[in-house]
Design an enzyme around this catalytic site. Structure first.
Site, short mmCIF file in Angstrom:
data_model
loop_
_atom_site.label_atom_id
_atom_site.label_comp_id
_atom_site.label_asym_id
_atom_site.label_seq_id
_atom_site.Cartn_x
_atom_site.Cartn_y
_atom_site.Cartn_z
CB CYS A 12 -1.03 0.12 1.30
SG CYS A 12 -1.57 -1.63 1.65
NE ARG A 36 3.98 2.10 -1.68
CZ ARG A 36 5.06 1.74 -1.67
NH1 ARG A 36 5.95 2.37 -2.59
NH2 ARG A 36 5.52 0.85 -0.97
CD1 TRP A 87 -3.44 -4.25 -4.93
CD2 TRP A 87 -2.66 -5.57 -3.67
NE1 TRP A 87 -3.35 -5.42 -5.60
CE2 TRP A 87 -2.89 -6.26 -4.75
CE3 TRP A 87 -1.94 -6.62 -2.51
CZ2 TRP A 87 -2.66 -7.50 -5.11
CZ3 TRP A 87 -1.83 -7.58 -2.88
CH2 TRP A 87 -1.79 -8.41 -4.09
CG ASN A 113 2.11 1.05 3.58
OD1 ASN A 113 0.81 1.38 3.50
ND2 ASN A 113 3.09 1.78 3.17
N GLY A 114 2.11 -3.69 5.23
CA GLY A 114 2.62 -4.40 5.64
C GLY A 114 1.74 -5.84 6.12
CD GLU A 493 4.46 -8.57 -21.45
OE1 GLU A 493 4.51 -9.31 -20.49
OE2 GLU A 493 4.08 -7.32 -21.27
CE LYS A 497 1.20 -6.10 -20.29
NZ LYS A 497 2.36 -5.66 -19.67
CD GLU A 500 -0.96 -6.66 -16.95
OE1 GLU A 500 0.11 -6.43 -17.51
OE2 GLU A 500 -0.80 -6.54 -15.67
CG HIS A 516 2.91 -31.86 -28.12
ND1 HIS A 516 3.07 -33.37 -28.52
CD2 HIS A 516 3.81 -31.24 -28.63
CE1 HIS A 516 4.08 -33.61 -29.30
NE2 HIS A 516 4.73 -32.02 -29.66
CE LYS A 614 4.04 0.10 -13.28
NZ LYS A 614 3.87 -0.49 -14.78
C1 AGP Z 1 3.22 -5.98 -15.57
O1 AGP Z 1 2.14 -5.81 -16.76
C2 AGP Z 1 2.63 -6.61 -14.44
N1 AGP Z 1 1.48 -5.52 -13.96
C3 AGP Z 1 3.50 -7.32 -13.62
O2 AGP Z 1 3.42 -8.47 -14.26
C4 AGP Z 1 4.83 -6.84 -13.34
O3 AGP Z 1 5.50 -6.81 -14.33
C5 AGP Z 1 5.49 -7.71 -12.21
O4 AGP Z 1 4.68 -7.66 -11.26
C6 AGP Z 1 6.74 -7.07 -11.64
O5 AGP Z 1 7.00 -5.81 -11.36
P1 AGP Z 1 8.33 -5.08 -11.20
O6 AGP Z 1 8.98 -5.14 -12.97
O7 AGP Z 1 8.01 -3.82 -10.69
O8 AGP Z 1 9.27 -6.09 -10.52
#
Ligand code: AGP
Length: 619
Positions: A12, A36, A87, A113-114, A493, A497, A500, A516, A614
């Site tokens: 957070c 965060r 979060w 936080n934590g 990737e 993408k 998410e 397979h 993030k």
């Molecule tokens: C990326 O689109 C994601 N939100 C997520 O996978 C991210 O890349 C991952 O949590 C790693 O984060 P970081 O690069 O800040 O370590």
């Protein structure tokens, strides 16, 4: 900064401040910390420091903007305030579980936080003392413990002493800020989650990171694990035997989260890539244009070449970038290299003094990656990082490595940082490689042209992307396929993408694996996103595509080839031809745009998709 594995369960965002309009500053600080976590937000404020009436609080599920509306100016002119953006870890996303948490009489309020690992045990103790808890959080115990301590501590002791006694009972991780009515100041404690103190003309503040301090504070002091202080307008109060933190000038500027002409930050950041790629390359290619020169590592290229292996540890998008980086290292050097999902890192089997483990991360705060680096160190490995956020825990913990220079990335879905990770990794592989100069020169020359190539691709792509997005929206979950290392990682990737920011379940796999098992998913109209750079795997990809097509799949073909493969496309997304080793850069652009388009058309808040943050700072 000393890194302690047990103490890195951060969560957070918290912000507190003592100033003439403290609550306004807290709301602004929370807005900048929202990356965060954004499940819920709240604040508490004291209007007149000597007054011992209950502390005013407000909290709500949702974004900081919703808190601002709910507060509606009610806290204007408050002198002391703390706030939180959450979060969720313990307890659902509800107003009740949102921070701040207050004592039963409302005279103490706290943000955290934590994770408090012994919260169940403490909660039992509090029940026996007659306290009732009203939330499902692990945090709430702290405020009641503090209430009990203040009410029962011997005369002559300070409020900071009561706070320290409570802290000594906690196990787990925390960054904490608390205010107590009738007392001037903010109590703060750090153990495993970041807290920075800032001061300037406006007053004194505390924050989860330095971002909110730009423009508001001239100096900052990073708190260390174990620090407990009382912040007041007159400075920092510490217990007798404890050293106060040292302030240093705050350098740099805050880049505002402003999408400019774009409707979302994510789209802006996709379009930032020509610039961010220029930045990561800048100053890292020799003047004659032949060699890459990525500096910043403790070990010299000659020392690295003697290592037994190079491990990369990362999560999510950073992990897929790391898989590509490992491919480059294997290709351009004789060193064994492997990328690991950080939370699965088998440190004992792959680390020794003769290895290097590199953490790859945008935020530099991802706990799984920090833990993996800690383990690597424990088993004797050298550690470094490729990080975007300057001064992050990871860059300070490793103390060496290279920054990604992508600029701040605000959208939760990583885009420009992915490309810069791959670019920095390629520079690293080329820096330590001893392949012939001619081979290197060809690649480096094309690498320098990438920002221009990407720029032209960003102008041309729209119509085909829109058609592809509609196909996915109408015909259901896409399967992403690629072959030959680089493309199959881009496929992974792509699926991440898309998931998410569109909430559509996707799978990705190397084309050869389809037969397979997963080919069973294909029915009439199933969208298949096929990544086909003009490389040695093109013919094999053709086979995979035909296997899908003959079972009714609709092919969204992303290719730089102008050859007959394009005839297999139902929707063709043409990329610009470049060196085959650079195909990740040209092929990721349409993938990002496609995910964005699908997300927007589904009405998802693409910059802040549900359940994500993030910076993922829990295990
Ligand atoms: C990326 O689109 C994601 N939100 C997520 O996978 C991210 O890349 C991952 O949590 C790693 O984060 P970081 O690069 O800040 O370590």
């Amino acid at each position: 900064m000393k890194y302690n594995r047990q103490l890195l369960e951060l969560m957070c965002g918290i912000f507190g401040c003592i100033a003439d309009d403290a609550a306004a500053m807290v709301l602004e600080g929370l807005r900048k910390l929202e990356y965060r976590g954004y499940d819920s937000a709240g604040l508490a404020a004291i209007f007149s420091p000597g007054d011992s009436s209950p502390i005013e609080t407000e909290k709500t599920t949702g974004y900081v903007s919703e808190l601002v509306s709910k507060v509606n100016g009610r806290f204007d002119g408050a002198k002391i305030s703390i706030g939180h953006t959450r979060w969720a870890t313990h307890g659902g996303v509800t107003d009740q579980n949102a921070h701040p948490h207050s004592s039963n009489d409302g005279n103490i309020t706290i943000v955290h936080n934590g994770i408090i690992e012994n919260s169940a045990e403490l909660s039992n103790r509090l029940n026996n003392l007659g306290y009732s808890l009203s939330s499902e959080t692990d945090t709430e115990v702290i405020v009641h413990l503090l209430d009990h301590e203040i009410k029962t501590q011997p005369d002559g002791l300070l409020i900071l002493d009561a706070f320290c006694t409570v802290i000594s009972k906690l196990r787990g991780s925390w960054a904490l800020a608390a205010i107590v009515s009738g007392h001037e100041g903010i109590l703060v404690s750090r153990s495993g989650a970041p807290l920075v103190i800032g001061r300037g003309e406006a007053g004194i503040s505390v924050s989860s990171d330095v971002l909110p301090f730009y423009g508001a504070c001239s100096e900052v002091a990073y708190m260390n694990d174990g620090d407990n202080f009382l912040l007041t307008t007159n400075g920092i109060v510490a217990q007798d035997d404890v050293e106060k933190p040292t302030f240093e000038a705050l350098e740099g500027v805050y880049d505002e989260e402003d999408p400019g002409i774009f409707p979302h930050m994510m789209l802006k950041e996709i379009h930032d890539q020509p610039t961010s790629l220029s930045n990561v390359l800048s100053g890292r290619i020799s003047a004659d244009g032949v060699n890459a020169e990525l500096s910043g590592f403790d070990l010299s290229p000659a020392e690295i070449r003697k290592l037994e292996r190079i491990n990369l540890v990362a999560c999510g998008t950073a992990y897929y970038a790391s898989e590509i980086i490992s491919s480059y290292i294997r290709k351009f050097t004789c060193i064994r290299s492997e990328a690991f999902i950080a939370s699965e890192f088998p440190a004992k089997s792959v680390c020794s003094q003769n290895t290097l483990t590199i953490g790859v991360s945008q935020s530099g705060e991802t706990k799984d990656t920090l833990d993996a680096l800690f383990e690597a160190k424990k088993y004797g490995s050298n550690v470094s990082s490729l990080c975007n956020v300057i001064g992050s825990t990871m860059s300070r913990m490793t103390g060496n490595g290279a920054y990604l220079h992508a600029g701040p990335e605000f959208a939760v879905a990583s885009t420009k940082v992915f490309s810069n990770m791959v670019a920095a990794g390629l520079l690293f592989a080329l820096t330590i490689s001893d392949i012939p100069n001619l081979e290197k020169k060809k690649l480096v020359q094309d690498l320098r042209k990438l920002p221009n190539i990407i720029s032209s691709q960003l102008i041309d792509a729209d119509e085909a992307i829109e058609q592809a997005a509609n196909l996915i929206l109408e015909n259901g979950p896409p399967i992403f396929i690629g072959r030959g290392g680089l493309s199959s990682y881009i496929a992974k990737e792509g699926a991440l993408k898309m998931m998410e920011i569109s909430y559509i379940p996707c799978i990705s796999l190397p084309g050869g694996e389809l037969k397979h098992g997963p080919i069973a998913l294909i029915t009439q109209g199933s969208p298949v996103v096929a990544l086909v750079p003009s490389d040695s795997k093109l013919n094999l990809m053709e086979t995979s595509i035909r296997e899908c097509k003959s079972r009714g799949a609709k092919i969204i073909l992303i290719t730089d080839s102008e050859g007959p493969i394009s005839e297999l496309a139902d929707i063709l997304i043409q990329t610009t031809q470049t060196h085959p080793d650079l195909s990740p850069f040209t092929h990721i652009i349409p993938i990002q745009l496609l995910a964005y388009q699908v997300g927007v058309e589904k009405g998802v808040n693409v910059d802040r998709p549900r359940n994500l943050a993030k910076s993922v700072t829990v295990v």
